[in-house]
Design an enzyme around this catalytic site. Structure first.
Site, mmCIF file in Angstrom:
data_model
loop_
_atom_site.group_PDB
_atom_site.id
_atom_site.type_symbol
_atom_site.label_atom_id
_atom_site.label_comp_id
_atom_site.label_asym_id
_atom_site.label_seq_id
_atom_site.Cartn_x
_atom_site.Cartn_y
_atom_site.Cartn_z
ATOM 1 C CG ASN A 1 -1.876 1.172 1.245
ATOM 2 O OD1 ASN A 1 -1.831 2.058 0.391
ATOM 3 N ND2 ASN A 1 -2.756 1.190 2.224
ATOM 4 N NE ARG B 1 -6.362 2.067 -0.122
ATOM 5 C CZ ARG B 1 -6.344 3.212 0.556
ATOM 6 N NH1 ARG B 1 -5.224 3.631 1.122
ATOM 7 N NH2 ARG B 1 -7.444 3.940 0.668
ATOM 8 C CG HIS C 1 -12.331 4.467 2.973
ATOM 9 N ND1 HIS C 1 -12.939 5.657 3.339
ATOM 10 C CD2 HIS C 1 -10.994 4.699 3.041
ATOM 11 C CE1 HIS C 1 -12.019 6.556 3.612
ATOM 12 N NE2 HIS C 1 -10.827 6.003 3.432
ATOM 13 N NE ARG D 1 -8.449 12.973 2.216
ATOM 14 C CZ ARG D 1 -8.572 11.670 2.023
ATOM 15 N NH1 ARG D 1 -9.372 11.223 1.070
ATOM 16 N NH2 ARG D 1 -7.919 10.814 2.773
#
Length: 394
Positions: free
Chosen positions: A9, A94, A182, A242
Site C-alpha cells: 500500500n 491497494r 474505502h 480534507r
C-alpha cells in the site's frame, strides 16, 4: 523456503507492506511493516506474526535519501532473505480508483495500467503512488504476477440512482458519477458480519470507516447500497485534512473572488482543511482530544456532527438501521468520537454502554439498544492477500 504473497500500500511518503503465506484458508500475516518518511528521512518498522517488533539488527537498512524506486527492490530482496527467506509468488496492491469497469480485483497488465492512469485526477493523493509501486515491482521482478485491488469495486453493487449526480446526462455518461472509496475496508467488514451478527448480518448495516480519511457505507445483504464519498475522495465526511462535502459555490468563490489557482484550491481542500483546518493544530484525533484548546474541541464536535448527519441520511437509503460498525483508526480507538456521534442518534434507538465504549469492546451498545453498535478492526491487507491468492493460485 515459504511461498508467500506480498501486499503493498504505497503513499506519497510511505510504504506499508505485509507478507502472507500463499496457502489455502484465511490469510494470516507472517510479517507486517511500514517505511515512513520516504525521500526525506526514511524510518523502518516491522513486526512478526505475533505482533512483536523486529529487533534492530533484523530490520531493513535504509539510505537517508532513498526513494520509492530505491526502496521497493530493496524491500523485495530483504523480504526474501528475512529469517531463512521466503519465495514471493505474487504481489497485491491497494489501488484507490478502479473507475466503472473494475468490479473486482484484476491481474495487472499494460492495458490495465493505461486505464488506471486516466483516473489519477480523481484520486491525486493516492493513485499516482499506487501505480508507481506496481511499476517498481514490475521493473525489479518482471515475472512476478501482480494483482490490483480497488477501493471503488465494493460499491459497484449500488443501483444507478445512488451513483448519479444531478448533472446533465452527458456528463454522467462520460463517467462523472459517485464511485465511493474505502471499499477494501468495507469488504472486510462485510465478510466478518456473520461471525458477529449471525442471521442479522444481511440486514441494514452502516459501517463507519473513520480515520485520517473517513467515509461511511450503507449495506444490505452485505453489499454496498450507498456511501458518503462520491466522485473523488474529498466528498462526504469531514476528515483529517480534507473538507468533506462542500458547497461547490465555495470553490467558485475562492477562485473568482479570492483569486486562488486550481493548484491552490486543490491544496486547500486536500491538505489544509478538515480537523487540521478547523483546529489550526493537528489532523490527529488523539492530539486534539488531549488538547485543552477550544479550537480542538470545536474540530472534534464538528467531525462528529457531520458524521451523525451523514449516518442518518444513509439510514434512509436502506430503510432504517439494524447495526452500526465503527472501524479504522479513529473508529476503533476513540471512545469520545463514538459517544458524540451516537449521542446525536439516540432518536434512532441507539444507546451505548459507557464501560464497553471506553474499553473498545466488540459490542458497545446496551442490551436495550434498538441498534447493535460494534467496534471491528479492519484488515484491508488481508482482503488484498486473499484476492491475490485466489487470482494466482496454481
Amino acid at each position: 523456503m515459504t511461498d508467500a504473497v506480498l501486499v503493498l500500500n504505497a503513499g506519497s511518503s510511505s510504504l506499508k507492506f505485509a507478507v502472507y503465506p500463499h496457502a489455502e484458508g484465511e490469510p494470516t500475516a507472517i510479517l507486517r511493516g511500514k517505511i515512513a518518511g520516504i525521500a526525506t528521512c526514511p524510518v523502518f518498522s516491522a513486526s512478526d506474526a505475533t505482533g512483536q517488533p523486529l529487533p534492530q539488527d533484523a530490520r531493513m537498512p535504509l539510505p537517508p535519501d532513498a526513494t520509492h524506486a530505491d526502496l521497493i527492490p530493496a524491500l523485495l530482496d530483504w523480504i526474501q532473505s528475512h529469517r531463512g527467506g521466503v519465495t514471493l509468488t505474487a504481489a497485491g496492491h491497494r489501488v484507490v480508483h478502479g473507475g466503472r469497469r473494475q468490479t473486482g480485483p484484476a491481474r495487472v497488465s499494460d492495458a490495465l495500467l493505461e486505464e488506471l492512469d486516466k483516473l489519477v485526477p480523481l484520486a491525486p493523493l493516492h493513485q499516482p503512488h499506487n501505480l508507481a509501486a506496481i511499476r517498481c515491482v514490475a521493473a525489479s521482478a518482471p515475472d512476478l504476477p501482480q494483482i490490483a485491488c480497488f477501493d471503488t469495486s465494493f460499491h459497484r453493487t449500488q443501483d444507478r440512482l445512488a451513483q448519479l449526480f444531478a448533472l446533465p446526462r452527458a456528463l454522467s455518461d462520460a463517467g462523472i458519477l459517485r464511485y465511493g472509496f474505502h471499499g477494501l475496508s468495507y469488504d472486510y467488514i462485510a465478510s466478518t458480519l456473520p461471525a458477529h451478527l449471525g442471521t442479522r448480518a444481511g440486514g441494514r448495516v452502516i459501517a463507519a470507516h473513520l480515520g485520517n480519511g473517513a467515509s461511511m457505507c450503507a449495506m444490505k445483504n452485505r453489499q454496498s447500497v450507498a456511501t458518503s464519498m462520491g466522485f473523488t475522495a474529498l466528498d462526504g465526511l469531514m476528515m483529517g485534512q480534507r473538507c468533506g462535502a462542500l458547497d461547490p459555490g465555495v470553490v467558485l468563490y475562492l477562485m473568482e473572488e479570492k483569486h486562488l489557482s486550481t493548484a491552490e484550491v486543490t491544496h486547500l481542500l486536500y491538505s489544509d482543511s478538515g480537523l487540521l483546518g478547523v483546529s489550526g493544530l493537528s489532523n490527529d484525533m488523539a492530539t486534539l482530544e488531549a488538547s485543552i484548546a477550544p479550537e480542538a474541541r470545536e474540530a472534534i464536535e464538528l467531525f462528529c456532527f457531520r458524521a451523525a448527519a451523514e449516518l442518518a441520511g444513509l439510514a434512509a437509503a436502506i430503510g432504517g438501521l439494524d447495526a452500526l460498525i465503527f472501524t479504522a483508526g479513529i473508529g476503533e480507538n476513540s471512545a469520545l468520537v463514538r459517544r458524540l456521534i451516537c449521542d446525536r442518534l439516540n432518536w434512532m434507538g441507539i444507546t451505548l454502554d459507557p464501560n464497553g465504549n471506553i474499553r473498545n469492546a466488540r459490542f458497545i451498545s446496551t442490551a436495550a439498544s434498538a441498534v447493535d453498535v460494534l467496534v471491528i478492526p479492519t484488515d484491508e491487507e488481508g482482503v488484498i492477500a486473499r484476492a491475490t491468492q485466489d487470482l494466482t493460485r496454481g
